[in-house]
Scaffold this motif. Structure first.
Motif, PDB file in Angstrom:
ATOM      1  N   TRP A   1      18.288   4.402   6.317  1.00 57.53           N
ATOM      2  CA  TRP A   1      17.488   3.242   6.688  1.00 57.53           C
ATOM      3  C   TRP A   1      16.372   3.036   5.695  1.00 57.53           C
ATOM      4  O   TRP A   1      15.797   3.983   5.166  1.00 57.53           O
ATOM      5  CB  TRP A   1      16.912   3.406   8.081  1.00 57.53           C
ATOM      6  CG  TRP A   1      17.944   3.234   9.125  1.00 57.53           C
ATOM      7  CD1 TRP A   1      19.200   2.756   8.971  1.00 57.53           C
ATOM      8  CD2 TRP A   1      17.809   3.578  10.506  1.00 57.53           C
ATOM      9  NE1 TRP A   1      19.851   2.765  10.170  1.00 57.53           N
ATOM     10  CE2 TRP A   1      19.035   3.257  11.118  1.00 57.53           C
ATOM     11  CE3 TRP A   1      16.779   4.109  11.276  1.00 57.53           C
ATOM     12  CZ2 TRP A   1      19.248   3.463  12.476  1.00 57.53           C
ATOM     13  CZ3 TRP A   1      16.986   4.308  12.626  1.00 57.53           C
ATOM     14  CH2 TRP A   1      18.215   3.987  13.220  1.00 57.53           C
TER      15      TRP A   1
ATOM     16  N   TYR B   1      12.733   1.119   4.304  1.00 54.81           N
ATOM     17  CA  TYR B   1      11.375   0.809   4.727  1.00 54.81           C
ATOM     18  C   TYR B   1      11.324  -0.527   5.488  1.00 54.81           C
ATOM     19  O   TYR B   1      10.700  -0.635   6.533  1.00 54.81           O
ATOM     20  CB  TYR B   1      10.478   0.745   3.486  1.00 54.81           C
ATOM     21  CG  TYR B   1       9.070   0.352   3.780  1.00 54.81           C
ATOM     22  CD1 TYR B   1       8.149   1.291   4.241  1.00 54.81           C
ATOM     23  CD2 TYR B   1       8.650  -0.970   3.615  1.00 54.81           C
ATOM     24  CE1 TYR B   1       6.842   0.920   4.524  1.00 54.81           C
ATOM     25  CE2 TYR B   1       7.346  -1.339   3.898  1.00 54.81           C
ATOM     26  CZ  TYR B   1       6.450  -0.392   4.351  1.00 54.81           C
ATOM     27  OH  TYR B   1       5.176  -0.760   4.643  1.00 54.81           O
TER      28      TYR B   1
ATOM     29  N   ARG C   1      12.480  -0.531   9.127  1.00 50.36           N
ATOM     30  CA  ARG C   1      11.573   0.264   9.958  1.00 50.36           C
ATOM     31  C   ARG C   1      10.299  -0.505  10.282  1.00 50.36           C
ATOM     32  O   ARG C   1       9.752  -0.385  11.371  1.00 50.36           O
ATOM     33  CB  ARG C   1      11.256   1.596   9.279  1.00 50.36           C
ATOM     34  CG  ARG C   1      12.402   2.601   9.428  1.00 50.36           C
ATOM     35  CD  ARG C   1      12.035   3.981   8.924  1.00 50.36           C
ATOM     36  NE  ARG C   1      12.222   4.081   7.486  1.00 50.36           N
ATOM     37  CZ  ARG C   1      11.271   4.367   6.602  1.00 50.36           C
ATOM     38  NH1 ARG C   1      10.029   4.611   7.020  1.00 50.36           N
ATOM     39  NH2 ARG C   1      11.536   4.433   5.323  1.00 50.36           N
ATOM     40  N   GLU C   2       9.848  -1.322   9.339  1.00 50.52           N
ATOM     41  CA  GLU C   2       8.655  -2.145   9.578  1.00 50.52           C
ATOM     42  C   GLU C   2       8.952  -3.303  10.527  1.00 50.52           C
ATOM     43  O   GLU C   2       8.128  -3.650  11.364  1.00 50.52           O
ATOM     44  CB  GLU C   2       8.141  -2.720   8.245  1.00 50.52           C
ATOM     45  CG  GLU C   2       7.397  -1.748   7.381  1.00 50.52           C
ATOM     46  CD  GLU C   2       6.123  -1.238   8.036  1.00 50.52           C
ATOM     47  OE1 GLU C   2       5.261  -2.054   8.379  1.00 50.52           O
ATOM     48  OE2 GLU C   2       6.017  -0.004   8.217  1.00 50.52           O
TER      49      GLU C   2
ATOM     50  N   LEU D   1      14.801   1.806  17.032  1.00 52.31           N
ATOM     51  CA  LEU D   1      15.466   2.562  15.957  1.00 52.31           C
ATOM     52  C   LEU D   1      15.277   4.042  16.259  1.00 52.31           C
ATOM     53  O   LEU D   1      14.139   4.507  16.375  1.00 52.31           O
ATOM     54  CB  LEU D   1      14.820   2.263  14.600  1.00 52.31           C
ATOM     55  CG  LEU D   1      15.079   0.935  13.902  1.00 52.31           C
ATOM     56  CD1 LEU D   1      14.445   0.930  12.508  1.00 52.31           C
ATOM     57  CD2 LEU D   1      16.568   0.631  13.772  1.00 52.31           C
TER      58      LEU D   1
ATOM     59  N   PRO E   1      15.958   7.611  14.836  1.00 49.74           N
ATOM     60  CA  PRO E   1      16.426   8.400  13.691  1.00 49.74           C
ATOM     61  C   PRO E   1      16.903   9.777  14.133  1.00 49.74           C
ATOM     62  O   PRO E   1      16.166  10.527  14.754  1.00 49.74           O
ATOM     63  CB  PRO E   1      15.193   8.512  12.797  1.00 49.74           C
ATOM     64  CG  PRO E   1      14.025   8.319  13.705  1.00 49.74           C
ATOM     65  CD  PRO E   1      14.493   7.590  14.931  1.00 49.74           C
TER      66      PRO E   1
END
Lengths: 173, 173
Positions: free
Chosen positions: B46, B48, B51-52, B61, B63
């Motif tokens: 994934w 950046y 994730r933002e 999300l 992980p």
């Protein structure tokens, strides 16, 4: 100053996921602080879901091609509509307001000769170097593939409609 | 009550856009009020950007697979990690908290035999009928393709790395 090289990206093929992957790309780019616009060539190709979600992430969705039907009695009206969508693409690309632009279904439109391919190719060659452009739609022209940096074909292996399953809200619309 | 038929969707192939199209699907589904989770099997897949953006649209999300490397000296540690990710998938699917779950890179993991295919197939057959599941990753197993309602192969036609262009922030990471 910047090392950024604006990519020309193509999503083509007969499968699902061309526009959807462009939306995913927009989601990622917006998360990196990019300014993103998606310009719609064909009315009705966008679904309720993305129209609701777009403002939440700051994605500019620009619907053009309203009333375009492919079986119009007046081909000149349709051509004028595609021309207006294309002018919108050009203006937004040169506006300095965007880092990534998605020309949604433009390949489809080019495939039917509604816009001159030479003009689109010339424009892409002369686009601002740091701006990324995504061109979606089936039957991407060889001239577009040749020019592109990244080309993915979305290929249909299995489709639920063919198995008698109805289109599902939230997934397909 | 509901006419909803939870689809099993597969994004496979050697091209880009498998996870990206799943993100686009999540964006659309969330816009329709769906509750969506994406469970990560492989660390570092994934970027950046997603994730933002994920929290802004309410995408969970999750992980897993932290430290998984494919070249581990201890295959049993990796297998245990994949097992933990799979248990997370199962628990979330049956939690009643989600309408759409994305098992990101599970095909890749199944392809290497880190999870027993029979167990995954049995689970998918017995999943809650209204829950949609997306399985991404290259080399999807024939058993998964057979079971799926919708399968798209993302096929690489042209890739910028091969033309000496560096990976671009906001697009590829």
């Amino acid at each position: 100053m910047s090392e950024r090289k604006g990519l020309i990206i193509v999503h083509t093929g007969n499968g699902k996921g061309k526009t959807t992957a462009a939306l995913g790309l927009a989601l990622r780019a917006l998360g990196c602080g990019f300014r993103v616009a998606m310009i719609q060539f064909i009315k009705g190709k966008w679904k309720y879901g993305e129209r609701e979600s777009a403002p939440r992430i700051g994605l500019d969705l620009i619907p053009m091609g309203q009333g375009f039907t492919w079986d119009s009695k007046d081909i000149e009206v349709d051509k004028a509509m595609m021309r207006a969508a294309w002018e919108e693409c050009k203006a937004r690309t040169h506006s300095g307001n965007y880092d990534l632009l998605i020309f949604d279904e433009i390949n489809y439109v080019l495939g039917y000769g509604y816009l001159p391919i030479e003009e689109v190719v010339e424009f892409l060659k002369g686009k601002p170097p740091s701006v990324h452009v995504v061109l979606t739609g089936r039957n991407a022209k060889p001239e577009i593939i040749e020019l592109a940096d990244l080309v993915t074909e979305m290929k249909e292996i299995k489709h639920p409609f063919k198995q008698g399953i109805k289109a599902q809200r939230g997934i397909e619309f």
